[in-house]
Design a protein around this motif. Structure first.
Motif, PDB file in Angstrom:
ATOM      1  N   MET A   1      33.725  20.764  21.002  1.00  0.00           N
ATOM      2  CA  MET A   1      34.010  22.389  20.775  1.00  0.00           C
ATOM      3  C   MET A   1      33.990  22.870  19.605  1.00  0.00           C
ATOM      4  N   ASN A   2      33.811  24.132  19.506  1.00  0.00           N
ATOM      5  CA  ASN A   2      34.207  24.883  18.141  1.00  0.00           C
ATOM      6  C   ASN A   2      35.601  25.623  18.258  1.00  0.00           C
ATOM      7  N   ILE A   5      35.380  29.848  17.928  1.00  0.00           N
ATOM      8  CA  ILE A   5      35.073  30.803  19.137  1.00  0.00           C
ATOM      9  C   ILE A   5      35.721  30.321  20.417  1.00  0.00           C
ATOM     10  N   TYR A   7      36.328  29.740  24.317  1.00  0.00           N
ATOM     11  CA  TYR A   7      35.445  29.077  25.654  1.00  0.00           C
ATOM     12  C   TYR A   7      36.102  29.755  27.065  1.00  0.00           C
ATOM     13  N   LYS A  15      34.233  23.520  30.513  1.00  0.00           N
ATOM     14  CA  LYS A  15      34.498  24.655  29.486  1.00  0.00           C
ATOM     15  C   LYS A  15      33.000  25.090  28.902  1.00  0.00           C
ATOM     16  N   PRO A  17      31.198  27.919  26.100  1.00  0.00           N
ATOM     17  CA  PRO A  17      31.392  28.918  25.008  1.00  0.00           C
ATOM     18  C   PRO A  17      31.287  30.197  25.615  1.00  0.00           C
ATOM     19  N   CYS A  18      31.951  31.215  25.200  1.00  0.00           N
ATOM     20  CA  CYS A  18      32.064  32.584  25.283  1.00  0.00           C
ATOM     21  C   CYS A  18      30.845  33.335  25.027  1.00  0.00           C
ATOM     22  N   GLY A  20      26.518  32.367  23.519  1.00  0.00           N
ATOM     23  CA  GLY A  20      25.429  31.490  23.054  1.00  0.00           C
ATOM     24  C   GLY A  20      24.283  32.079  22.379  1.00  0.00           C
ATOM     25  N   TYR A  75      27.430  28.539  16.596  1.00  0.00           N
ATOM     26  CA  TYR A  75      26.958  28.847  18.070  1.00  0.00           C
ATOM     27  C   TYR A  75      27.064  27.318  18.630  1.00  0.00           C
ATOM     28  N   ARG A  76      27.468  27.130  19.765  1.00  0.00           N
ATOM     29  CA  ARG A  76      27.565  25.834  20.572  1.00  0.00           C
ATOM     30  C   ARG A  76      26.873  25.704  21.973  1.00  0.00           C
ATOM     31  N   LEU A  77      26.295  27.068  22.205  1.00  0.00           N
ATOM     32  CA  LEU A  77      25.605  27.095  23.644  1.00  0.00           C
ATOM     33  C   LEU A  77      24.095  27.471  23.368  1.00  0.00           C
TER      34      LEU A  77
END
Ligand code: NAP
Length: 312
Positions: A1-2, A5, A7, A15, A17-18, A20, A75-77
């Motif tokens: 998770m980051n 940002i 989620y 969960k 990320p909101c 991507g 960014y995580r997605l």
């Protein structure tokens, strides 16, 4: 998770990320050819093949550097599809960014050809191998291919139960496609990815998804920089008021609508600005004003009027 940002939580508790990044295909853009070399028959062909191989390596390096940069920015997605090819570059970018597989939310999709060939299971295992992972966070079909997407989804349900997929999604589904899945399949899709931007707000479909607990993911969220948005006075006014650029206003509008946008940018500055949308809030009347820009202008394909052999 980051933690920098927010989620969303999907209908199965996963969960996501909101926002991507959709890096798109490294194959985007034309091949190159050396002028006049084609006239030299076989030798010319070889020269052009070598030139294109070198060009591809150059593009791949740039692609990996760009995606790694977006991951470093937060960014995580990653939105991806087997149809884009070269899934191995995704794994390279994650490692270049110094992240572990579990730090990143990886999306991929079954191609239309794989659906026609009934190779959904093989497709997933191929993607897992190419991506160098043991599971995919969100797996979707790229298009609701007529007479195939229900069987595809049922096969995806099996893979989900086997733990190879953390959440089941769909792509390019209208309400009637979703209704068919709700009627004939067991698991409610966690997410539907389709085209959404201020020129094409898709309110009825978004409302249907919300009513049924299906997260909306917006593709082509910036309308590929469409001129009609650049010149729009409502958006220009909001940019001025909040000291934000057009993309930030649109992506913030998505976020406040509970929609998950996946903008594509290979430009380091724009990657950074596109994710810098959590320090301001649009007023309700401003959200409504952006909604009012809608002219139902679809920029990409309509699944109800498409030769599925020609895409995805
Ligand atoms: N499932 C599907 O059928 C489907 C279809 C289409 C798209 N998608 C997904 O959605 C992703 C994004 O969609 P898209 O590529 O069609 O369109 P998009 O994200 O609306 O637009 C991308 C374009 O906007 C530019 N851009 C990005 N940020 C900007 C900014 N802040 N200011 C100005 N220009 C900016 C990019 O150029 P630079 O790179 O130069 O910044 C690029 O040319 C795709 O990569 C893909 O993952 C899925």
């Amino acid at each position: 998770m980051n933690n920098s940002i927010p989620y969303y939580t999907l209908n199965n508790g996963v969960k996501i990320p909101c926002i991507g990044i959709g890096p798109g295909s490294v194959l985007r853009g034309k091949n190159v050819s050396v002028p006049l070399v084609g006239k030299f028959g076989f030798v010319g062909k070889i020269v052009n093949k070598v030139v294109n191989k070198v060009y591809f390596l150059y593009k791949s390096r740039k692609y990996v550097a760009s995606l790694a940069n977006s991951l470093r920015l937060g960014y995580r997605l990653i939105d991806y599809s087997a149809a884009y090819g070269n899934e191995n570059l995704i794994a390279k970018a994650i490692s270049k960014a110094g992240l572990k597989r579990e730090d990143v939310f990886i999306t991929s999709r079954v191609t239309n050809k794989q659906q026609y060939d009934g190779q959904v299971r093989d497709a997933l295992f191929k993607s897992l191998k190419n991506l160098g992972v043991s599971y995919i966070d969100l797996y979707m079909f790229h298009w609701p291919v007529t007479d195939h997407f229900i069987d595809t989804y049922k096969e995806m349900e099996k893979l989900y139960k086997e733990g190879r997929i953390k959440a089941l999604g769909v792509c390019n589904c209208h309400q009637h496609h979703l209704q068919k899945i709700l009627d004939e399949c067991e698991i409610v899709p966690a997410l539907d990815q389709f085209e959404v931007h201020p020129l094409f707000t898709q309110k009825p479909l978004i409302d249907f998804c919300k009513k049924n607990g299906i997260q909306v993911e917006a593709y082509t969220p910036l309308a590929r920089n469409d001129d009609r948005l650049q010149k729009n006075l409502i958006l220009k006014g909001l940019c001025k008021k909040y000291n934000k650029d057009l993309a930030q206003i649109i992506l913030r509008w998505d976020f406040q609508n509970g929609v998950l946008p996946i903008p594509r940018s290979s430009n380091f500055k724009r990657q950074a600005s596109n994710i810098n949308i959590f320090d301001f809030k649009l007023l309700d009347e401003e959200m409504n004003a952006i909604d009012s820009i809608n002219i139902n202008s679809r920029l990409r394909f309509d699944p109800d009027n498409l030769d599925f052999h020609s895409v995805g």
